[in-house]
Structures are given as C-alpha cells and as structure tokens.
Design a protein around this motif. Sequence first.
Motif, PDB file in Angstrom:
ATOM      1  N   LYS A  91      68.187 -39.240 -33.589  1.00 51.40           N
ATOM      2  CA  LYS A  91      67.479 -38.737 -34.774  1.00 51.40           C
ATOM      3  C   LYS A  91      65.982 -38.968 -34.632  1.00 51.40           C
ATOM      4  CE  LYS A  91      70.915 -39.072 -38.447  1.00 51.40           C
ATOM      5  NZ  LYS A  91      71.288 -39.720 -39.712  1.00 51.40           N
ATOM      6  N   GLY A  92      65.608 -40.117 -34.111  1.00 49.15           N
ATOM      7  CA  GLY A  92      64.194 -40.432 -33.919  1.00 49.15           C
ATOM      8  C   GLY A  92      63.523 -39.493 -32.932  1.00 49.15           C
ATOM      9  N   ILE A  93      64.216 -39.216 -31.825  1.00 48.72           N
ATOM     10  CA  ILE A  93      63.661 -38.296 -30.829  1.00 48.72           C
ATOM     11  C   ILE A  93      63.540 -36.891 -31.414  1.00 48.72           C
ATOM     12  CG2 ILE A  93      64.123 -37.167 -28.609  1.00 48.72           C
ATOM     13  CD1 ILE A  93      65.304 -39.931 -27.725  1.00 48.72           C
ATOM     14  N   ASN A  94      64.561 -36.448 -32.128  1.00 49.35           N
ATOM     15  CA  ASN A  94      64.498 -35.138 -32.781  1.00 49.35           C
ATOM     16  C   ASN A  94      63.363 -35.094 -33.799  1.00 49.35           C
ATOM     17  OD1 ASN A  94      66.611 -33.933 -31.389  1.00 49.35           O
ATOM     18  ND2 ASN A  94      68.134 -34.648 -32.837  1.00 49.35           N
ATOM     19  N   TYR A  95      63.178 -36.176 -34.523  1.00 48.39           N
ATOM     20  CA  TYR A  95      62.110 -36.265 -35.517  1.00 48.39           C
ATOM     21  C   TYR A  95      60.739 -36.107 -34.856  1.00 48.39           C
ATOM     22  CZ  TYR A  95      59.645 -38.163 -39.603  1.00 48.39           C
ATOM     23  OH  TYR A  95      58.818 -38.343 -40.677  1.00 48.39           O
ATOM     24  N   ILE A  96      60.554 -36.764 -33.720  1.00 50.71           N
ATOM     25  CA  ILE A  96      59.299 -36.629 -32.975  1.00 50.71           C
ATOM     26  C   ILE A  96      59.104 -35.185 -32.530  1.00 50.71           C
ATOM     27  CG2 ILE A  96      58.170 -37.172 -30.783  1.00 50.71           C
ATOM     28  CD1 ILE A  96      59.191 -40.003 -31.074  1.00 50.71           C
ATOM     29  N   LEU A  97      60.129 -34.602 -31.937  1.00 50.74           N
ATOM     30  CA  LEU A  97      60.023 -33.237 -31.431  1.00 50.74           C
ATOM     31  C   LEU A  97      59.741 -32.238 -32.556  1.00 50.74           C
ATOM     32  CD1 LEU A  97      62.891 -33.228 -28.786  1.00 50.74           C
ATOM     33  CD2 LEU A  97      60.415 -33.254 -28.367  1.00 50.74           C
ATOM     34  N   ILE A  98      60.452 -32.378 -33.654  1.00 47.04           N
ATOM     35  CA  ILE A  98      60.257 -31.456 -34.773  1.00 47.04           C
ATOM     36  C   ILE A  98      58.835 -31.564 -35.310  1.00 47.04           C
ATOM     37  CG2 ILE A  98      60.900 -31.014 -37.180  1.00 47.04           C
ATOM     38  CD1 ILE A  98      63.824 -31.694 -36.292  1.00 47.04           C
ATOM     39  N   ASN A  99      58.351 -32.788 -35.516  1.00 45.42           N
ATOM     40  CA  ASN A  99      57.009 -32.975 -36.071  1.00 45.42           C
ATOM     41  C   ASN A  99      55.916 -32.539 -35.098  1.00 45.42           C
ATOM     42  OD1 ASN A  99      56.522 -34.513 -38.840  1.00 45.42           O
ATOM     43  ND2 ASN A  99      58.513 -35.124 -38.012  1.00 45.42           N
ATOM     44  N   LEU A 100      55.993 -32.974 -33.855  1.00 47.58           N
ATOM     45  CA  LEU A 100      54.918 -32.686 -32.912  1.00 47.58           C
ATOM     46  C   LEU A 100      54.962 -31.260 -32.386  1.00 47.58           C
ATOM     47  CD1 LEU A 100      54.681 -36.038 -30.924  1.00 47.58           C
ATOM     48  CD2 LEU A 100      53.318 -35.261 -32.855  1.00 47.58           C
ATOM     49  N   VAL A 101      56.080 -30.873 -31.811  1.00 45.82           N
ATOM     50  CA  VAL A 101      56.188 -29.528 -31.254  1.00 45.82           C
ATOM     51  C   VAL A 101      56.182 -28.487 -32.376  1.00 45.82           C
ATOM     52  CG1 VAL A 101      57.616 -27.967 -29.876  1.00 45.82           C
ATOM     53  CG2 VAL A 101      57.379 -30.361 -29.187  1.00 45.82           C
ATOM     54  N   GLY A 102      56.954 -28.753 -33.421  1.00 47.08           N
ATOM     55  CA  GLY A 102      56.979 -27.834 -34.557  1.00 47.08           C
ATOM     56  C   GLY A 102      55.618 -27.690 -35.204  1.00 47.08           C
ATOM     57  N   GLY A 103      54.915 -28.813 -35.365  1.00 44.39           N
ATOM     58  CA  GLY A 103      53.584 -28.773 -35.962  1.00 44.39           C
ATOM     59  C   GLY A 103      52.603 -27.962 -35.130  1.00 44.39           C
ATOM     60  N   LEU A 104      52.635 -28.159 -33.823  1.00 43.11           N
ATOM     61  CA  LEU A 104      51.740 -27.392 -32.945  1.00 43.11           C
ATOM     62  C   LEU A 104      52.078 -25.903 -32.967  1.00 43.11           C
ATOM     63  CD1 LEU A 104      51.572 -29.857 -29.931  1.00 43.11           C
ATOM     64  CD2 LEU A 104      49.722 -29.296 -31.528  1.00 43.11           C
ATOM     65  N   LEU A 105      53.362 -25.590 -32.921  1.00 44.47           N
ATOM     66  CA  LEU A 105      53.766 -24.178 -32.968  1.00 44.47           C
ATOM     67  C   LEU A 105      53.400 -23.530 -34.294  1.00 44.47           C
ATOM     68  CD1 LEU A 105      57.261 -24.281 -31.220  1.00 44.47           C
ATOM     69  CD2 LEU A 105      55.175 -23.222 -30.352  1.00 44.47           C
ATOM     70  N   LEU A 106      53.646 -24.226 -35.391  1.00 41.63           N
ATOM     71  CA  LEU A 106      53.326 -23.657 -36.695  1.00 41.63           C
ATOM     72  C   LEU A 106      51.824 -23.523 -36.909  1.00 41.63           C
ATOM     73  CD1 LEU A 106      56.091 -25.260 -38.874  1.00 41.63           C
ATOM     74  CD2 LEU A 106      55.772 -22.834 -38.410  1.00 41.63           C
ATOM     75  N   PHE A 107      51.046 -24.455 -36.357  1.00 44.71           N
ATOM     76  CA  PHE A 107      49.602 -24.289 -36.420  1.00 44.71           C
ATOM     77  C   PHE A 107      49.190 -23.010 -35.684  1.00 44.71           C
ATOM     78  CE2 PHE A 107      45.468 -24.529 -34.418  1.00 44.71           C
ATOM     79  CZ  PHE A 107      44.644 -24.776 -35.500  1.00 44.71           C
ATOM     80  N   ALA A 108      49.730 -22.813 -34.486  1.00 46.94           N
ATOM     81  CA  ALA A 108      49.396 -21.625 -33.703  1.00 46.94           C
ATOM     82  C   ALA A 108      49.811 -20.345 -34.422  1.00 46.94           C
ATOM     83  CB  ALA A 108      50.040 -21.703 -32.312  1.00 46.94           C
ATOM     84  N   ILE A 109      50.994 -20.357 -35.005  1.00 48.64           N
ATOM     85  CA  ILE A 109      51.457 -19.177 -35.761  1.00 48.64           C
ATOM     86  C   ILE A 109      50.505 -18.903 -36.926  1.00 48.64           C
ATOM     87  CG2 ILE A 109      53.297 -18.297 -37.259  1.00 48.64           C
ATOM     88  CD1 ILE A 109      55.286 -19.807 -35.373  1.00 48.64           C
ATOM     89  N   GLY A 110      50.177 -19.939 -37.683  1.00 50.02           N
ATOM     90  CA  GLY A 110      49.253 -19.775 -38.798  1.00 50.02           C
ATOM     91  C   GLY A 110      47.892 -19.287 -38.350  1.00 50.02           C
ATOM     92  N   TYR A 111      47.430 -19.765 -37.213  1.00 53.59           N
ATOM     93  CA  TYR A 111      46.114 -19.391 -36.698  1.00 53.59           C
ATOM     94  C   TYR A 111      46.080 -17.931 -36.238  1.00 53.59           C
ATOM     95  CZ  TYR A 111      41.724 -19.749 -34.158  1.00 53.59           C
ATOM     96  OH  TYR A 111      40.445 -19.566 -33.722  1.00 53.59           O
ATOM     97  N   TYR A 112      47.167 -17.491 -35.610  1.00 52.68           N
ATOM     98  CA  TYR A 112      47.157 -16.155 -34.999  1.00 52.68           C
ATOM     99  C   TYR A 112      47.746 -15.042 -35.859  1.00 52.68           C
ATOM    100  CZ  TYR A 112      45.473 -18.344 -30.774  1.00 52.68           C
ATOM    101  OH  TYR A 112      44.706 -19.030 -29.861  1.00 52.68           O
ATOM    102  N   ILE A 113      48.262 -15.376 -37.045  1.00 52.41           N
ATOM    103  CA  ILE A 113      48.791 -14.274 -37.863  1.00 52.41           C
ATOM    104  C   ILE A 113      47.689 -13.592 -38.639  1.00 52.41           C
ATOM    105  CG2 ILE A 113      51.087 -15.242 -38.101  1.00 52.41           C
ATOM    106  CD1 ILE A 113      50.345 -15.981 -40.997  1.00 52.41           C
TER     107      ILE A 113
END
Length: 113
Positions: A91-113
Amino acid sequence: MEWIMVAIGGGVGAFLRYAVTLFITKLHYPAYYATGVVNLVGSFLLGIVIHSLNEEMIISFLVVGVLGAFTTFSTFAFDFVGLFNKGHISKGINYILINLVGGLLLFAIGYYI
C-alpha cells in the motif's frame, strides 16, 4: 499587497483541504486517501494555472496561496511512513507511485490541455 493575496489564498486552500479530508473520511475511507486526492487534483490545477495565467498577483494567490495550502508533501510523507510502520508495504509503495507519478502526469495534462 502580494503577501496579502498569498495569505488569503492560503486560508482558502487550507479550508478546501480540510473540507476534502472531512468528505473523504465521512465516506469511511482512510485519511490518506484525502491526501492523495488533494495532491492529484492540486497537481492538475497547478498545470492549468501555470499554463493559462500570466498575471503575477493571481498566480501568487492561486499557486502559492490556494494550491500551496491545498496540497501537501509533509502529510504525504507522514502517511507513507504510517503505512510502512503498520506493515502495509505494498500500500505504501502504491501510495508513493500514485502521488508522485500521478501528480506529475496530471500536472502535464493540466499544462497541455
């Protein structure tokens, strides 16, 4: 004047973060879900704001104030250590991945839409 906008935005962001936490926990989800939600939503909104706006005062209000208080790295770190200490390694590893990778991806999506 800019510091006033940051302070007001910080109050708004802190209130919104608290409201999301109350809402998530009333749905009987753990509080760390709320931290993930605010970090992911905040990353997406940050991308939109950074890409779309160029007025310094509005950026200070939204980015430093609202989104700075809305999102949280310290609670993310605290939640991860809590999961790890309770033996919830996956759960901890998934939490890290969701927050870090998800956050970076969502920032990029928000930036480029």
